[in-house]
Design an enzyme around this catalytic site. Structure first.
Site: not given
Ligand code: FAD
Ligand code: NAP
Length: 343
Positions: A163, A235, A337
């Site tokens: 991340r 998250s 995050e």
């Molecule tokens: P924004 O929220 O608009 O921006 C995020 C950041 O990026 C800000 O700092 C912004 O300035 C910058 N930014 C945006 N666009 C640009 C650009 N073109 N150039 C430079 N900077 C830019 N993330 C995960 O990694 N894994 C997941 O599984 C995941 N699940 C999610 C589930 C839900 C329900 C929600 C609400 C979020 C989740 N996220 C997850 C977080 C999010 O979706 C990601 O980080 C996504 O990439 C953000 O995209 P955005 O366009 O909405 O960015």
């Molecule tokens: P989960 O399955 O309940 O697992 C909890 C955490 O354990 C996860 O965050 C994951 O880390 C870690 N994990 C599980 N199995 C793993 C493995 N084999 N090796 C290393 N790490 C492991 O998680 P969840 O909340 O339902 O989310 C499912 C997936 O969606 C995750 O990968 C999570 O990152 C992603 N997610 C991200 C966001 C976001 O906003 N960033 C939101 C929703 C879901 P990791 O997060 O590193 O995978």
């Protein structure tokens, strides 16, 4: 390029937090971005690129120019054993995943249903269910803000981590992504090591990418609140990575603590141990708790919800209480995050 003033950003962030932009414009092409940079530099105000607003906490008024990234277009070119896909920054990530699968280009199926835009994907190296963008990203094209200069960064130059990326460090607030270049697989290879996914697909014969995409989508829909109904930013905290020494001490006190050795084996423990932040938060009895207008989701303790009528101050106060409790009990600092604006 048209600059609007005093724009309400409530609909532009998935937490639905009330916030305003002093100045606001939409960029539909690269010329718009160059013009916005010149304009902001002349005014002496900061610039905030915004995609889908799904990973930001907007508080109060941003006294600069919010630049909505609305560049569209994508191309796909087969190149033997891989497929090159160039995607404009404003394309919707989830729709991109569906489109690549329809075109027979594989790799993004585990990353389905992540909200937001393609341009934001490298900012935190999006990841889910055992796959990260870094595995398929080839290059990022964009504009360095201070020089208003177009630049292409190789994936190595993006310094992608968990991340994390160069866009959160050396290029923080100084780069606008205009296009990402992906190298996807021409032949499907399943990535189902992630426990929740392998359990769900255990009985599936002749696995294909569409089945993985469906399984991930079903898992996500069963656990994660839809921001349209329950405003959230996914998250709210990163999973902390602690040293193996700290982990050993913690495991003595909490034998059931879930953990993942980085790189997947015990010998790699010196590289750090990832602890699910959701477990730490749950153990501090925060899961499902609500403090007025904000609270912690009952299915997933990593997700903070804005129930309506609140603001960033209420949300950040909740986050601070959670951080304090986790720190006191486990001596682990949870890092937020989403990006917080104004900083
Ligand atoms: P924004 O929220 O608009 O921006 C995020 C950041 O990026 C800000 O700092 C912004 O300035 C910058 N930014 C945006 N666009 C640009 C650009 N073109 N150039 C430079 N900077 C830019 N993330 C995960 O990694 N894994 C997941 O599984 C995941 N699940 C999610 C589930 C839900 C329900 C929600 C609400 C979020 C989740 N996220 C997850 C977080 C999010 O979706 C990601 O980080 C996504 O990439 C953000 O995209 P955005 O366009 O909405 O960015
Ligand atoms: P989960 O399955 O309940 O697992 C909890 C955490 O354990 C996860 O965050 C994951 O880390 C870690 N994990 C599980 N199995 C793993 C493995 N084999 N090796 C290393 N790490 C492991 O998680 P969840 O909340 O339902 O989310 C499912 C997936 O969606 C995750 O990968 C999570 O990152 C992603 N997610 C991200 C966001 C976001 O906003 N960033 C939101 C929703 C879901 P990791 O997060 O590193 O995978």
């Amino acid at each position: 390029m048209q600059i609007a003033e005093h724009i309400d950003l409530t609909a532009f962030n998935t937490l639905a937090l009330p916030a305003r932009a002093r100045y606001y414009t939409r960029a539909e092409n690269i010329a718009d971005i160059h013009a916005a940079i010149v304009w902001a530099q002349r005014q002496g105000v900061p610039l905030l690129p915004l995609g889908g607003g799904s990973n930001v906490v907007l508080r109060g008024e941003f006294l600069g120019l919010v630049l909505h990234i609305a560049l569209h277009g994508k191309t796909l070119t087969p190149r033997g054993d891989y497929v090159e896909v160039c995607v404009a920054a404003g394309e919707n990530w989830h729709e991109l995943v569906q489109w690549t699968l329809q075109q027979g280009a594989y790799g993004l199926e585990n990353l389905t249903l992540i909200p937001g835009t393609a341009g934001a994907a490298p900012i935190q190296n999006i990841g889910a269910y055992g796959v990260e963008l870094s595995q398929f990203l080839h290059a990022v094209r964009g504009i360095k803000i201070d020089e208003n200069r177009e630049l292409e960064l190789s994936v190595a130059q993006c310094e992608l981590g968990y991340r994390d990326s160069i866009f959160k460090h050396a290029l923080r607030d100084n780069f606008i992504v205009t296009e990402i270049v992906l190298h996807l697989r021409a032949q499907f290879i399943a990535t189902i090591d992630y426990p929740a996914l392998s359990e769900r697909l255990a009985d599936t014969a002749a696995l294909d990418a569409v089945q993985i995409e469906r399984a991930v989508r079903a898992l996500r829909q069963s656990k994660l609140p839809d921001p349209a109904q329950w405003p959230n930013a996914g998250s709210f905290f990163k999973n902390p990575i602690i040293s193996s020494a700290q982990f050993s001490a913690l495991q003595k006190a909490f034998p059931d603590i879930p953990h993942f050795f980085l790189q997947g084996d015990a010998e790699a423990a010196q590289n750090g141990v990832k602890i699910p932040a959701a477990w730490l938060i749950d153990r501090c009895a925060w899961k499902g708790r609500r403090l007025g207008t904000v609270g912690v989701h009952s299915q997933q303790a990593l997700v903070l919800i804005h129930y309506g009528g609140g603001d960033a101050a209420a949300l950040l106060a909740l986050a601070a209480q959670i951080q304090r409790d986790v720190e006191q009990r486990f001596n682990i600092t949870l890092e937020m995050e989403p990006g917080i604006y104004p900083r």
